[in-house]
Design a protein around this motif. Structure first.
Motif, PDB file in Angstrom:
ATOM      1  N   THR A  36       1.248  -1.515   0.168  1.00  0.00           N
ATOM      2  CA  THR A  36       0.283   0.082   0.564  1.00  0.00           C
ATOM      3  C   THR A  36       1.473   1.121  -0.443  1.00  0.00           C
ATOM      4  O   THR A  36       2.062   0.489   0.439  1.00  0.00           O
ATOM      5  CB  THR A  36      -0.648   0.262   0.598  1.00  0.00           C
ATOM      6  OG1 THR A  36      -0.046  -0.330   2.247  1.00  0.00           O
ATOM      7  CG2 THR A  36      -1.409  -1.370   1.520  1.00  0.00           C
ATOM      8  N   VAL A  37       0.360   2.314  -0.577  1.00  0.00           N
ATOM      9  CA  VAL A  37       0.864   3.912  -0.299  1.00  0.00           C
ATOM     10  C   VAL A  37       1.324   3.715   0.821  1.00  0.00           C
ATOM     11  O   VAL A  37       2.283   4.266   0.999  1.00  0.00           O
ATOM     12  CB  VAL A  37       0.794   4.947  -1.190  1.00  0.00           C
ATOM     13  CG1 VAL A  37       0.337   6.295  -0.928  1.00  0.00           C
ATOM     14  CG2 VAL A  37       0.168   4.231  -2.671  1.00  0.00           C
ATOM     15  N   SER A  52       4.739  10.240  -4.463  1.00  0.00           N
ATOM     16  CA  SER A  52       3.110  10.239  -5.577  1.00  0.00           C
ATOM     17  C   SER A  52       4.263  10.590  -6.792  1.00  0.00           C
ATOM     18  O   SER A  52       3.765   9.572  -8.245  1.00  0.00           O
ATOM     19  CB  SER A  52       1.995  11.241  -5.581  1.00  0.00           C
ATOM     20  OG  SER A  52       1.082  11.455  -6.492  1.00  0.00           O
ATOM     21  N   LEU A  55       6.189   7.357  -7.824  1.00  0.00           N
ATOM     22  CA  LEU A  55       5.285   6.679  -8.365  1.00  0.00           C
ATOM     23  C   LEU A  55       4.455   6.581  -9.188  1.00  0.00           C
ATOM     24  O   LEU A  55       4.768   5.688 -10.694  1.00  0.00           O
ATOM     25  CB  LEU A  55       4.388   6.166  -7.265  1.00  0.00           C
ATOM     26  CG  LEU A  55       5.123   5.769  -6.101  1.00  0.00           C
ATOM     27  CD1 LEU A  55       3.512   5.679  -5.020  1.00  0.00           C
ATOM     28  CD2 LEU A  55       5.091   4.025  -6.438  1.00  0.00           C
ATOM     29  N   ARG A  59       4.738   4.289 -12.926  1.00  0.00           N
ATOM     30  CA  ARG A  59       3.572   3.594 -13.979  1.00  0.00           C
ATOM     31  C   ARG A  59       4.110   3.616 -14.994  1.00  0.00           C
ATOM     32  O   ARG A  59       3.394   3.113 -15.901  1.00  0.00           O
ATOM     33  CB  ARG A  59       2.517   4.774 -13.220  1.00  0.00           C
ATOM     34  CG  ARG A  59       2.008   3.635 -11.954  1.00  0.00           C
ATOM     35  CD  ARG A  59       0.396   4.285 -11.682  1.00  0.00           C
ATOM     36  NE  ARG A  59       0.148   5.604 -11.630  1.00  0.00           N
ATOM     37  CZ  ARG A  59       0.351   6.580 -10.558  1.00  0.00           C
ATOM     38  NH1 ARG A  59       0.528   5.905  -9.706  1.00  0.00           N
ATOM     39  NH2 ARG A  59      -0.070   7.288 -11.825  1.00  0.00           N
ATOM     40  N   THR A  65       2.633  -1.663 -11.118  1.00  0.00           N
ATOM     41  CA  THR A  65       1.005  -0.987 -11.630  1.00  0.00           C
ATOM     42  C   THR A  65       0.122  -0.543  -9.919  1.00  0.00           C
ATOM     43  O   THR A  65       0.738  -0.925  -9.332  1.00  0.00           O
ATOM     44  CB  THR A  65       0.306  -2.575 -12.123  1.00  0.00           C
ATOM     45  OG1 THR A  65       0.070  -3.935 -10.849  1.00  0.00           O
ATOM     46  CG2 THR A  65       0.690  -2.820 -13.280  1.00  0.00           C
ATOM     47  N   SER A  66      -1.033   0.256 -10.497  1.00  0.00           N
ATOM     48  CA  SER A  66      -1.073   0.360  -9.665  1.00  0.00           C
ATOM     49  C   SER A  66      -3.109  -0.297  -9.055  1.00  0.00           C
ATOM     50  O   SER A  66      -3.868  -0.218 -10.682  1.00  0.00           O
ATOM     51  CB  SER A  66      -1.630   1.653  -9.089  1.00  0.00           C
ATOM     52  OG  SER A  66      -2.197   2.521 -10.240  1.00  0.00           O
ATOM     53  N   ARG A  68      -7.064   0.124  -6.984  1.00  0.00           N
ATOM     54  CA  ARG A  68      -7.742   0.983  -5.349  1.00  0.00           C
ATOM     55  C   ARG A  68      -8.211  -0.199  -5.168  1.00  0.00           C
ATOM     56  O   ARG A  68      -8.892  -0.860  -5.615  1.00  0.00           O
ATOM     57  CB  ARG A  68      -8.154   2.090  -6.140  1.00  0.00           C
ATOM     58  CG  ARG A  68      -9.154   2.485  -5.450  1.00  0.00           C
ATOM     59  CD  ARG A  68      -9.660   3.547  -5.821  1.00  0.00           C
ATOM     60  NE  ARG A  68      -8.823   5.002  -5.625  1.00  0.00           N
ATOM     61  CZ  ARG A  68      -8.198   5.618  -5.474  1.00  0.00           C
ATOM     62  NH1 ARG A  68      -8.001   5.745  -3.745  1.00  0.00           N
ATOM     63  NH2 ARG A  68      -7.350   6.874  -5.904  1.00  0.00           N
ATOM     64  N   VAL A  73      -4.649   2.212  -2.570  1.00  0.00           N
ATOM     65  CA  VAL A  73      -3.840   1.814  -3.099  1.00  0.00           C
ATOM     66  C   VAL A  73      -2.885   1.240  -3.210  1.00  0.00           C
ATOM     67  O   VAL A  73      -2.287   1.547  -2.267  1.00  0.00           O
ATOM     68  CB  VAL A  73      -3.475   3.152  -4.237  1.00  0.00           C
ATOM     69  CG1 VAL A  73      -2.608   3.311  -5.259  1.00  0.00           C
ATOM     70  CG2 VAL A  73      -4.389   4.073  -4.443  1.00  0.00           C
ATOM     71  N   TYR A  75      -0.101  -1.026  -4.745  1.00  0.00           N
ATOM     72  CA  TYR A  75       1.463  -1.456  -5.782  1.00  0.00           C
ATOM     73  C   TYR A  75       1.948  -2.006  -5.930  1.00  0.00           C
ATOM     74  O   TYR A  75       2.091  -2.939  -4.875  1.00  0.00           O
ATOM     75  CB  TYR A  75       2.347   0.100  -5.620  1.00  0.00           C
ATOM     76  CG  TYR A  75       1.635   1.664  -6.244  1.00  0.00           C
ATOM     77  CD1 TYR A  75       1.889   1.775  -7.668  1.00  0.00           C
ATOM     78  CD2 TYR A  75       0.832   2.130  -5.275  1.00  0.00           C
ATOM     79  CE1 TYR A  75       1.575   2.965  -7.722  1.00  0.00           C
ATOM     80  CE2 TYR A  75       0.706   3.280  -5.336  1.00  0.00           C
ATOM     81  CZ  TYR A  75       0.944   3.834  -7.327  1.00  0.00           C
ATOM     82  OH  TYR A  75       0.525   5.047  -7.318  1.00  0.00           O
TER      83      TYR A  75
END
Length: 149
Positions: A36-37, A52, A55, A59, A65-66, A68, A73, A75
């Motif tokens: 997770t973030v 952010s 990341l 991405r 990849t992310s 939700r 979120v 990753y």
């Protein structure tokens, strides 16, 4: 053909994209599994906006990849090759540092010594006859030069 990038240039751009400590740390952490973030922030200890940005670079490059999950979120690495690359980098660095340590050991063992003198400590210059060794935290007395006037 216009627009076709040579492979060596594409590789250079790929490695430039990896060339940020936060991105490398993110990839190392994601190599352990999806994260997770919040967990990334806790582990890396940087501002959320900085994470952010990094990341987003990863991405766009397609190596993470992310997804939700509600308000969270998560990753993950896009594939196992990136984790393999991080492990390969670790092995290469380990070999380089090991080689440097072995060279340093060899240099220390091959130090010439004079009878009746103690070997100098690494990182110190040998004393000159008639001079006292410098004390830590004291400035060496040096003759004034025209440059210092």
């Amino acid at each position: 053909m216009p627009g076709v990038v040579p492979l060596y240039q594409a590789k250079a751009e790929f490695f430039r994209m990896l060339g940020h400590p936060v991105r490398i740390r993110v990839l190392e952490l994601l190599g352990e599994g999806p994260t997770t973030v919040r967990a990334l922030l806790d582990e890396i200890g940087i501002e959320a906006s900085s994470l952010s940005q990094q990341l987003a670079v990863l991405r766009r490059a397609g190596i993470v990849t992310s997804t939700r999950e509600g308000s969270t979120v998560v990753y993950a690495l896009a594939g196992p090759d990136v984790a393999d690359l991080m492990r390969a980098a670790r092995r290469i660095l380990t070999e380089m540092i090991t080689g440097q340590a072995e060279l340093l050991d060899a240099l220390r063992e091959d130090r010439p010594s004079q009878p009746g003198t103690a070997p100098s400590q690494p990182g110190t210059a040998p004393s000159q006859p008639g001079t006292a060794p410098s004390q830590p935290g004291t400035a060496d007395a040096r003759p004034a030069s025209a440059d210092n006037a």
